[in-house]
Design an enzyme around this catalytic site. Structure first.
Site, mmCIF file in Angstrom:
data_model
loop_
_atom_site.group_PDB
_atom_site.id
_atom_site.type_symbol
_atom_site.label_atom_id
_atom_site.label_comp_id
_atom_site.label_asym_id
_atom_site.label_seq_id
_atom_site.Cartn_x
_atom_site.Cartn_y
_atom_site.Cartn_z
ATOM 1 N N LYS A 9 -3.666 15.649 7.230
ATOM 2 C CA LYS A 9 -3.783 15.198 6.022
ATOM 3 C C LYS A 9 -4.110 16.157 4.906
ATOM 4 O O LYS A 9 -5.470 16.637 5.780
ATOM 5 C CB LYS A 9 -4.653 13.930 6.587
ATOM 6 C CG LYS A 9 -4.518 11.966 5.744
ATOM 7 C CD LYS A 9 -3.239 11.713 6.242
ATOM 8 C CE LYS A 9 -2.972 10.265 5.563
ATOM 9 N NZ LYS A 9 -2.020 9.651 6.019
ATOM 10 N N GLY A 47 1.297 -10.359 5.244
ATOM 11 C CA GLY A 47 1.856 -9.160 3.659
ATOM 12 C C GLY A 47 3.249 -9.632 4.021
ATOM 13 O O GLY A 47 3.482 -9.280 5.691
ATOM 14 N N GLY A 58 5.198 -7.204 2.245
ATOM 15 C CA GLY A 58 5.545 -6.121 1.504
ATOM 16 C C GLY A 58 7.017 -5.727 2.174
ATOM 17 O O GLY A 58 7.936 -6.240 3.356
ATOM 18 N N ASN A 59 6.862 -3.952 1.837
ATOM 19 C CA ASN A 59 8.174 -3.240 2.700
ATOM 20 C C ASN A 59 8.545 -3.465 3.969
ATOM 21 O O ASN A 59 9.394 -2.872 4.725
ATOM 22 C CB ASN A 59 7.626 -1.705 2.220
ATOM 23 C CG ASN A 59 7.738 -1.268 1.065
ATOM 24 O OD1 ASN A 59 8.859 -1.601 0.410
ATOM 25 N ND2 ASN A 59 7.120 -0.356 0.385
ATOM 26 N N VAL A 60 7.501 -3.529 4.543
ATOM 27 C CA VAL A 60 7.153 -3.480 6.233
ATOM 28 C C VAL A 60 7.176 -5.158 6.602
ATOM 29 O O VAL A 60 8.380 -5.710 7.216
ATOM 30 C CB VAL A 60 5.885 -3.245 7.847
ATOM 31 C CG1 VAL A 60 6.444 -2.542 8.694
ATOM 32 C CG2 VAL A 60 6.320 -1.348 6.810
ATOM 33 N N TYR A 68 8.259 -8.102 5.086
ATOM 34 C CA TYR A 68 9.321 -8.572 4.607
ATOM 35 C C TYR A 68 10.798 -8.270 6.504
ATOM 36 O O TYR A 68 11.569 -8.982 6.645
ATOM 37 C CB TYR A 68 9.994 -8.432 3.597
ATOM 38 C CG TYR A 68 10.870 -9.793 2.946
ATOM 39 C CD1 TYR A 68 10.011 -11.032 2.527
ATOM 40 C CD2 TYR A 68 12.077 -9.893 3.421
ATOM 41 C CE1 TYR A 68 11.420 -12.165 2.995
ATOM 42 C CE2 TYR A 68 12.792 -10.581 3.206
ATOM 43 C CZ TYR A 68 12.563 -11.964 3.054
ATOM 44 O OH TYR A 68 14.068 -13.092 2.676
HETATM 45 P P1 NAD Z 1 3.537 -2.806 1.152
HETATM 46 O O1 NAD Z 1 2.179 -3.132 -0.366
HETATM 47 O O2 NAD Z 1 4.680 -3.327 0.316
HETATM 48 O O3 NAD Z 1 2.759 -4.499 1.651
HETATM 49 C C1 NAD Z 1 2.332 -5.043 1.582
HETATM 50 C C2 NAD Z 1 2.354 -6.502 1.511
HETATM 51 O O4 NAD Z 1 0.569 -7.442 1.147
HETATM 52 C C3 NAD Z 1 2.007 -6.746 -0.149
HETATM 53 O O5 NAD Z 1 3.189 -7.669 -0.329
HETATM 54 C C4 NAD Z 1 1.174 -7.449 -0.439
HETATM 55 O O6 NAD Z 1 1.272 -8.146 -1.760
HETATM 56 C C5 NAD Z 1 0.636 -8.467 0.417
HETATM 57 N N1 NAD Z 1 -1.065 -8.427 0.244
HETATM 58 C C6 NAD Z 1 -1.956 -7.825 -0.405
HETATM 59 N N2 NAD Z 1 -3.242 -8.136 0.060
HETATM 60 C C7 NAD Z 1 -3.370 -9.241 1.072
HETATM 61 C C8 NAD Z 1 -3.247 -10.142 1.112
HETATM 62 N N3 NAD Z 1 -4.826 -11.191 0.816
HETATM 63 N N4 NAD Z 1 -3.146 -12.080 2.167
HETATM 64 C C9 NAD Z 1 -1.303 -11.476 2.213
HETATM 65 N N5 NAD Z 1 -0.549 -10.299 1.861
HETATM 66 C C10 NAD Z 1 -1.462 -9.542 0.650
HETATM 67 O O7 NAD Z 1 2.891 -2.475 1.783
HETATM 68 P P2 NAD Z 1 3.142 -1.702 3.409
HETATM 69 O O8 NAD Z 1 4.195 -0.568 3.370
HETATM 70 O O9 NAD Z 1 4.474 -3.202 3.664
HETATM 71 O O10 NAD Z 1 2.589 -1.939 4.108
HETATM 72 C C11 NAD Z 1 2.671 -2.655 4.969
HETATM 73 C C12 NAD Z 1 0.723 -2.305 5.839
HETATM 74 O O11 NAD Z 1 1.270 -1.315 7.333
HETATM 75 C C13 NAD Z 1 0.175 -1.314 5.442
HETATM 76 O O12 NAD Z 1 -1.386 -1.597 5.990
HETATM 77 C C14 NAD Z 1 0.525 -0.106 5.782
HETATM 78 O O13 NAD Z 1 -1.520 0.995 5.268
HETATM 79 C C15 NAD Z 1 0.745 -0.122 7.038
HETATM 80 N N6 NAD Z 1 2.139 1.266 7.551
HETATM 81 C C16 NAD Z 1 3.147 0.904 6.787
HETATM 82 C C17 NAD Z 1 4.125 2.115 6.794
HETATM 83 C C18 NAD Z 1 5.424 2.063 6.247
HETATM 84 O O14 NAD Z 1 5.574 2.684 6.960
HETATM 85 N N7 NAD Z 1 5.433 1.619 5.061
HETATM 86 C C19 NAD Z 1 3.856 2.296 7.794
HETATM 87 C C20 NAD Z 1 1.912 2.600 8.723
HETATM 88 C C21 NAD Z 1 1.786 1.566 8.483
#
Ligand code: NAD
Length: 376
Positions: free
Chosen positions: A80, A180, A182-184, A186
């Site tokens: 990292k 949550g 978000g990207n994942v 939804y």
């Molecule tokens: P993102 O930022 O797109 O989505 C996170 C969502 O959670 C957002 O819509 C945000 O508004 C919501 N949120 C934040 N705080 C909240 C709360 N207290 N209550 C309810 N909702 C809340 O992130 P992502 O890319 O979807 O990733 C989600 C999680 O998965 C993160 O912890 C990230 O580290 C982990 N992750 C993501 C990936 C990836 O490929 N994107 C890979 C490994 C791990």
């Protein structure tokens, strides 16, 4: 600042510090283990209050990447990078080029990708100075964003956990609470809706909730009420430490499986879930779809690896997350140990037994004749 005796050091193979006076770049790259292959992990840019805080973060994160990649059955080690600075005010093209030079100087031991505070365009800037980058490939059809693969891996994991714990082969009518969207989160909701599950959702962004209600027939839940719902599965897809002192006693779900990193506030919470018969699918096994995607995106940089290879290898490997989870669940039950303890053991068995440690190529090293002729 101690390094070798740092509490997070854990036998890191290399920790490199870099400072560039001209651009103001201050960065650390940590390479935890390269037994299985080159160390791949994102480059985070964050305004750490102290150098010590940055070192702690990079050591913890790079160790996590070794375990995640080993559990995903990838020929990758763990590493990292962190850039100390505010990504909104201190990022410049020159600083990113200097970071590229730093990465290049490690000769391929570490490969970078985007992370918090860095984006695909940032990594493309670094790529002007180093070829050791990934997660930027347009042929992946999301411009390098690994979130769709992460979401699919979470879906595969959730299905495996349901089969193991509830003995059911389909998800029709399964009740799932998602924190949550978000990207994942939804995309996970979309997969689950398609499979016939009943969804309960929360997000601090109301528009995300409204969309899930409108498109996926989900039930909106206010904030912290998400923990106490009478559901089969709780899927944390927002921030870390969702399972903590305040929430653990409220949980009624018998399965916890979601995307968020570091879902357990402490290991005691993992032990408590185990004692209570809640099946916890370890987060770094479940959310490995992203690193798998990034790994195959990098393979596409070589001429003999096509987009078709990428698509089929990616889906096979992401579905393999389910097989690893099944092994973890079975061993956890047989040995009466929490799943996260077993997951660590499986990872350690894989990277400690690897014999083909990655070594830098020697193509740029001076030959014996060249070096002697210089010194005479
Ligand atoms: P993102 O930022 O797109 O989505 C996170 C969502 O959670 C957002 O819509 C945000 O508004 C919501 N949120 C934040 N705080 C909240 C709360 N207290 N209550 C309810 N909702 C809340 O992130 P992502 O890319 O979807 O990733 C989600 C999680 O998965 C993160 O912890 C990230 O580290 C982990 N992750 C993501 C990936 C990836 O490929 N994107 C890979 C490994 C791990």
């Amino acid at each position: 600042m101690s390094v070798f005796s740092h509490r997070e050091f854990d036998n890191h193979q290399q920790v490199a510090f870099f400072k560039d006076k001209k651009t103001g770049l201050k960065a650390i790259i940590a390479v935890h283990n390269t037994n299985l292959g080159q160390a791949l992990g994102g480059c985070r840019m964050w305004p750490y209050a102290t150098d010590e805080e940055a070192l702690t973060d990079v050591l913890r994160l790079s160790r996590g990447m070794t375990y995640k990649s080993a559990l995903a059955n990838l020929k990758l080690g763990g590493g990292k990078a962190v850039i100390i600075g505010d990504p909104r005010s201190q990022k410049s093209d020159e600083l990113l080029y200097a970071m590229g030079d730093f990465i290049e100087g490690l000769g391929g031991r570490y490969i970078t990708a985007e992370d918090s505070g860095t984006s695909v365009p940032d990594i493309l800037k670094m790529s002007q100075r180093t070829s050791y980058i990934s997660g930027v490939d347009k042929a992946s059809d999301h411009g390098g964003d690994p979130s769709p693969s992460t979401a699919y891996g979470v879906f595969v994991s959730l299905r495996e956990a349901v089969t193991y714990k509830l003995g059911r082969a389909n998800l029709q009518g399964l009740r799932v609470a998602i924190q949550g969207l978000g990207n994942v989160g939804y995309r996970l909701a979309e997969y689950l809706h398609e499979a016939g599950a009943e969804l309960f959702v929360t997000d601090i962004v109301q528009a995300n909730v409204d969309r899930a209600v409108g498109e996926l027939n989900a039930t909106a839940v206010a904030g912290d009420k998400i923990f106490a719902l009478d559901v089969d599965v709780f899927a944390p897809c927002a921030l870390g430490a969702a399972i903590n002192d305040q929430t653990i006693d409220q949980l009624r779900a018998t399965i916890v499986a979601g995307a968020a990193n570091n879902q357990l506030a402490t290991t005691d919470h993992g032990q408590l879930l185990h004692n209570r018969g809640v099946l916890y699918a370890p987060d770094y096994v479940v959310n490995a779809g992203g690193i798998i995607d990034v790994y195959y995106q990098r393979k596409m940089l070589s001429a003999d690896y096509s987009a078709e290879n990428y698509a089929s290898d990616l889906s096979t490997k992401v579905e393999g997350i389910g097989t690893t989870l099944k092994e973890i669940f079975a061993r956890s039950e047989a040995e009466n140990l929490p799943t996260f303890v077993i997951a660590d053991r499986v990872a350690e068995e894989r990277f400690n037994s690897a014999t083909n440690c990655w070594q830098p190529t020697r193509s740029n090293a001076p030959t014996a004749t060249q070096s002697y002729s210089k010194s005479v």
